[in-house]
Each structure stands twice: as C-alpha cells, then as structure tokens.
Design an enzyme around this catalytic site. Structure first.
Site, PDB file in Angstrom:
ATOM      1  N   HIS A  29       7.104   9.103  -7.360  1.00  0.00           N
ATOM      2  CA  HIS A  29       7.470   9.735  -6.084  1.00  0.00           C
ATOM      3  C   HIS A  29       8.771  10.531  -6.256  1.00  0.00           C
ATOM      4  O   HIS A  29       8.888  11.667  -5.793  1.00  0.00           O
ATOM      5  CB  HIS A  29       7.709   8.686  -4.995  1.00  0.00           C
ATOM      6  CG  HIS A  29       6.486   7.936  -4.563  1.00  0.00           C
ATOM      7  ND1 HIS A  29       6.438   6.567  -4.476  1.00  0.00           N
ATOM      8  CD2 HIS A  29       5.262   8.370  -4.161  1.00  0.00           C
ATOM      9  CE1 HIS A  29       5.241   6.191  -4.041  1.00  0.00           C
ATOM     10  NE2 HIS A  29       4.504   7.265  -3.845  1.00  0.00           N
ATOM     11  N   LYS A  53      -2.393  -2.385   6.185  1.00  0.00           N
ATOM     12  CA  LYS A  53      -2.270  -3.478   7.164  1.00  0.00           C
ATOM     13  C   LYS A  53      -1.076  -4.389   6.901  1.00  0.00           C
ATOM     14  O   LYS A  53      -0.343  -4.756   7.789  1.00  0.00           O
ATOM     15  CB  LYS A  53      -3.567  -4.287   7.186  1.00  0.00           C
ATOM     16  CG  LYS A  53      -4.607  -3.641   8.083  1.00  0.00           C
ATOM     17  CD  LYS A  53      -5.953  -4.323   7.966  1.00  0.00           C
ATOM     18  CE  LYS A  53      -7.069  -3.318   8.038  1.00  0.00           C
ATOM     19  NZ  LYS A  53      -7.980  -3.370   6.899  1.00  0.00           N
ATOM     20  N   ARG A 102      -1.988  13.013  -9.382  1.00  0.00           N
ATOM     21  CA  ARG A 102      -1.782  12.388 -10.690  1.00  0.00           C
ATOM     22  C   ARG A 102      -2.978  12.601 -11.607  1.00  0.00           C
ATOM     23  O   ARG A 102      -2.851  12.900 -12.770  1.00  0.00           O
ATOM     24  CB  ARG A 102      -1.536  10.880 -10.533  1.00  0.00           C
ATOM     25  CG  ARG A 102      -0.209  10.558  -9.890  1.00  0.00           C
ATOM     26  CD  ARG A 102      -0.167   9.158  -9.407  1.00  0.00           C
ATOM     27  NE  ARG A 102      -1.218   8.926  -8.429  1.00  0.00           N
ATOM     28  CZ  ARG A 102      -1.378   7.801  -7.757  1.00  0.00           C
ATOM     29  NH1 ARG A 102      -0.575   6.784  -7.965  1.00  0.00           N
ATOM     30  NH2 ARG A 102      -2.348   7.683  -6.878  1.00  0.00           N
ATOM     31  N   SER A 140       2.222   2.757  -6.359  1.00  0.00           N
ATOM     32  CA  SER A 140       2.918   1.650  -5.692  1.00  0.00           C
ATOM     33  C   SER A 140       2.092   0.373  -5.802  1.00  0.00           C
ATOM     34  O   SER A 140       2.625  -0.718  -6.023  1.00  0.00           O
ATOM     35  CB  SER A 140       3.147   1.979  -4.212  1.00  0.00           C
ATOM     36  OG  SER A 140       3.936   3.130  -4.080  1.00  0.00           O
TER      37      SER A 140
END
Ligand code: PNS
Length: 173
Positions: A29, A53, A102, A140
C-alpha cells in the site's frame, strides 16, 4: 428510462483518492501511495469504515497506522469514508481513484469495480498502479494470517504495523 447520474464536478484531476480497508496497511500500500504522491498534488488515503465483517484492527487503529506510516509524506492525508466510494470522491472534490494492481487475479474485481464506479459517476477516473515487484504477493489478509500463526512479517509492513500485529497475537515474537 433515464439513468440518473450523480451530480458532476467540480472534480480535480490533481487530487486522488486511494481507498481501501487497510486492515492493516502494508508496504505494498505504502509503495502505491508514494508512487501516487509523485503523480498527483494530493493523495487522500480513504479508510473504509465498515471493512470486512470482522476487521482485525478497529477503524481508529487502521487510521493511526496509516497516519504514522505517512508522517513524512507531505502530499498524502488520511481520512475515513462510509457508503459509496464515488460519493466520497465527489465530496472530497477529487477526480481520480487510485487502485493497486498486483497480479492478473486482481484484475477482474478491479475492472468490475472501476466500471461500476464510472457508471455511478463518469467524472471520476480510476487509475491502476503497479507496486514494486517485491510487494506483488503481499496482501493484508496474508500478512495477518502469517503473523497470527507465528510467522515473521518483517519487511512486509511498516515497523509500527508489525509491532501492533505482534501485540494482537499476544506479544509472542
Ligand atoms: O482494498 P480493499 O480493502 O479491497 O478496498 C475495497 C474498497 C474499499 C475500495 C471497496 O470495497 C469500496 O469502494 N467500498 C465502498 C462501497 C462502494 O462504493 N461499493 C461499490 C464499488 S463498485
């Protein structure tokens, strides 16, 4: 039937929004933000309020990590957003959405999203950027999984993010 477009302009093509969940921010990032900051006058890193969530990090933590990592980057600011991305982009007066690409596997989802966003507001352009090769496999999700299972994520995320991840797994180095 008339399709109602979102109100247009004034959109500034020199201002870009880089949206994401950033749960947590990775060096991939960061690489995209630094590249964007060389192309645009201002880059707004927009952290999604309702990330998946159950994000590992709270909104405040995700924002704090991004702010910390971007302290030296004068053209980048960090903000939060909820609801439709194009609405946020309009409110921010930006003209561009930056997304990192990516691998081919990212393409389909990103392409769908870019075209949907264009349909919602054709004043906003999506620009895709490639991170440096050493970051193309980082996500991530993978970083969280590796760290929570005891693996090292050193060099894949900013140091402060690594420390927070280690704290989340109970301090075991
Ligand atoms: O990098 P991420 O975490 O996958 O980011 C996804 C994000 C935040 C860019 C996307 O989920 C989004 O824009 N959400 C806001 C809601 C929205 O506008 N949805 C329609 C997009 S076509």
């Amino acid at each position: 039937m008339v399709t109602r477009k979102r109100p247009s302009g004034p959109y500034d093509a020199r201002v870009a929004v880089y949206p994401g969940s950033f749960d947590p921010l990775t060096n991939g990032h960061l690489d995209i933000i630094q590249r964007s900051a060389r192309m645009f006058d201002r880059v707004i890193v927009a952290v999604l309020v309702n990330a998946s969530k159950e994000p590992l990090f709270s909104l405040d933590e995700r924002v704090a990590m991004a702010r910390d990592a971007l302290r030296g980057e004068k053209r980048a600011t960090v903000d939060t957003f909820d609801g439709l991305l194009v609405d946020y982009v309009g409110r921010a007066g930006a003209g561009v959405v930056v997304r990192g690409l990516r691998a081919v596997s990212d393409f389909e989802y990103e392409y769908q999203m870019a075209l949907m966003n264009r349909r919602l507001n054709d004043q906003v352009e999506t620009v895709f950027m490639m991170p440096a090769e050493q970051y193309v496999y980082i996500s991530s999700r993978l970083v969280k999984e590796v760290c929570m299972l005891g693996g090292s994520v050193n060099g894949l995320v900013p140091d402060a993010v690594e420390q927070r991840l280690i704290r989340k797994r109970g301090g075991r180095r």
